[in-house]
Motif scaffolding. Structure first.
Motif, PDB file in Angstrom:
ATOM      1  N   ARG A   1     -30.005   6.607 -56.109  1.00  0.00           N
ATOM      2  CA  ARG A   1     -29.935   6.545 -55.289  1.00  0.00           C
ATOM      3  C   ARG A   1     -28.900   7.657 -55.531  1.00  0.00           C
ATOM      4  O   ARG A   1     -29.615   8.679 -54.098  1.00  0.00           O
TER       5      ARG A   1
ATOM      6  N   GLY B   1     -21.207  11.556 -53.353  1.00  0.00           N
ATOM      7  CA  GLY B   1     -20.915  10.781 -52.486  1.00  0.00           C
ATOM      8  C   GLY B   1     -21.488   9.958 -51.306  1.00  0.00           C
ATOM      9  O   GLY B   1     -20.677   8.854 -51.426  1.00  0.00           O
ATOM     10  N   ARG B   2     -22.588  10.625 -51.288  1.00  0.00           N
ATOM     11  CA  ARG B   2     -23.634   8.918 -50.410  1.00  0.00           C
ATOM     12  C   ARG B   2     -24.143   8.151 -50.969  1.00  0.00           C
ATOM     13  O   ARG B   2     -23.644   6.491 -50.573  1.00  0.00           O
ATOM     14  N   ALA B   3     -24.279   8.206 -52.668  1.00  0.00           N
ATOM     15  CA  ALA B   3     -24.170   7.499 -53.190  1.00  0.00           C
ATOM     16  C   ALA B   3     -23.171   6.245 -53.612  1.00  0.00           C
ATOM     17  O   ALA B   3     -23.439   4.739 -53.706  1.00  0.00           O
TER      18      ALA B   3
ATOM     19  N   GLY C   1     -31.893  10.841 -52.435  1.00  0.00           N
ATOM     20  CA  GLY C   1     -31.644  11.727 -51.609  1.00  0.00           C
ATOM     21  C   GLY C   1     -31.988  13.095 -52.071  1.00  0.00           C
ATOM     22  O   GLY C   1     -31.626  14.034 -51.061  1.00  0.00           O
TER      23      GLY C   1
ATOM     24  N   THR D   1     -22.475  16.447 -52.346  1.00  0.00           N
ATOM     25  CA  THR D   1     -22.592  15.351 -50.940  1.00  0.00           C
ATOM     26  C   THR D   1     -23.838  13.868 -51.434  1.00  0.00           C
ATOM     27  O   THR D   1     -23.089  12.600 -50.607  1.00  0.00           O
ATOM     28  N   GLU D   2     -25.014  14.232 -52.315  1.00  0.00           N
ATOM     29  CA  GLU D   2     -25.249  13.248 -53.023  1.00  0.00           C
ATOM     30  C   GLU D   2     -24.369  12.161 -53.471  1.00  0.00           C
ATOM     31  O   GLU D   2     -24.651  10.658 -53.790  1.00  0.00           O
TER      32      GLU D   2
ATOM     33  N   ALA E   1     -21.189   5.843 -51.475  1.00  0.00           N
ATOM     34  CA  ALA E   1     -20.406   4.874 -50.565  1.00  0.00           C
ATOM     35  C   ALA E   1     -21.223   4.226 -49.899  1.00  0.00           C
ATOM     36  O   ALA E   1     -20.841   3.090 -49.183  1.00  0.00           O
ATOM     37  N   LEU E   2     -22.195   3.138 -50.805  1.00  0.00           N
ATOM     38  CA  LEU E   2     -23.096   2.504 -50.174  1.00  0.00           C
ATOM     39  C   LEU E   2     -22.746   1.191 -51.020  1.00  0.00           C
ATOM     40  O   LEU E   2     -22.347   0.737 -51.996  1.00  0.00           O
TER      41      LEU E   2
END
Length: 324
Positions: A55, A274-276, A59, A271-272, A278-279
């Motif tokens: 994931r 955190g994005r992963a 990004g 950032t990436e 949060a999925l």
């Protein structure tokens, strides 16, 4: 040489000189990233890394290659990362083991606080105190009272001397003020087997690899070593809330790079990650493993690493554990 020829050659040399910085400044990342892990495939940290890496790659637009380098309290993995080129293509899954190594070893070939650039904390792992399903002990208090009634009669099992599970066992013995015999095992399966058969009366282990055994009724969880109860084992109290106030032990992991890694790369990777995390599907799968997502900023992770090193040093000192 004619003036025109000198002008042509000069322009060619100037163009070559200008092209080198241009190539060096290509946007990061433009090739695969290696994430080094200090343990073998199959463990909870390895599973966590392999779960979120694809994931994060989505990004970044580049694959993340997991490089397992087990052994020597994480030193085998950490040292080459600390000494690597800080270009963002070699990173480390920093873990509790790195903090316990700081506390347990008189010297290391790197400085955990100075030689790494914290990127983000990824997850925390609750610890649990276990006994056999048919054990006469129903609570942690039962075990402590049995140890007080007959000093040395209770076996307290853990794995790998010097890691968080072992130091958690040492801390329990110290805080409870009882004489328990700590028995280290080579691996979690060995410890689980010894606990299931009753050879170990009480085991100190990370929840993730034993959660399924507890849920299936093959092991009995007496207490969580965390600040709060675990959602999937809501009926299991924490040691702190009832039987041993103040007893809290946990593990964690996060991503770090070499100390001089550019800030722009740190922020992009943060950032990436955190994005992963949060999925929804990633969070659900991690919780099913017994893992709690615990994303943080680089600054928060750096402060956390420092505090963990200090905390484990205090535990080692207060428990009179000899340094190696």
């Amino acid at each position: 040489m004619s003036l025109s020829r000198r002008m042509v050659l000069g322009a060619a040399v100037s163009g070559a000189a200008l092209s080198r910085p241009a190539l060096a400044q290509r946007p990061w990342p433009n090739r695969p990233i290696r994430l080094v892990l200090g343990f073998a495939p199959g463990g909870v940290g390895d599973l966590t890394a392999r779960m979120i890496a694809p994931r994060i790659s989505e990004g970044l637009g580049q694959p993340i290659i997991i490089d397992n380098r087990p052994g020597a309290a994480g030193i085998v993995a950490a040292e080459p990362v600390a000494r690597s080129v800080p270009d963002g293509y070699t990173m480390l899954l920093l873990t509790t083991t790195n903090s316990t190594a700081d506390a347990m070893y008189r010297s290391l070939p790197y400085d955990t606080n100075r030689d790494f650039a914290p990127v983000a904390r990824v997850a925390t792992f609750d610890h649990v105190l276990l006994t056999a399903a048919n054990s006469p002990y129903r609570t942690l208090r039962d075990v402590i009272e049995a140890a007080r009634a007959k000093p040395g009669s209770i076996n307290l099992g853990s794995i790998a001397v010097g890691n968080a599970q072992h130091l958690g066992a040492e801390l329990l013995r110290s805080m409870a003020g009882v004489d328990m015999t700590i028995v280290p095992y080579r691996s979690t399966p060995d410890l689980i087997n010894a606990t299931t058969t009753g050879d170990v009366h009480l085991a100190s282990e990370i929840l993730a690899p034993v959660l399924a055994q507890v849920q299936a009724g093959r092991l009995r969880a007496l207490a969580m070593a965390s600040a709060e109860r675990y959602p999937l084992l809501a009926d299991v109290p924490t040691a702190n809330e009832r039987d041993l106030p103040g007893y809290m032990v946990g593990s964690w992991n996060g991503v770090a790079g070499p100390a001089a890694m550019p800030r722009a790369i740190v922020e992009r990777m943060n950032t990436e990650i955190g994005r992963a995390l949060a999925l929804p599907d990633i969070r659900e799968k991690l919780l099913e493993l017994g893992v709690t997502p615990a994303f943080s900023s680089p600054e928060e992770f750096g402060a956390f690493i420092r505090s963990e090193g200090e905390r484990w040093s205090r535990i080692v000192e207060s428990s009179n554990i000899p340094k190696q």
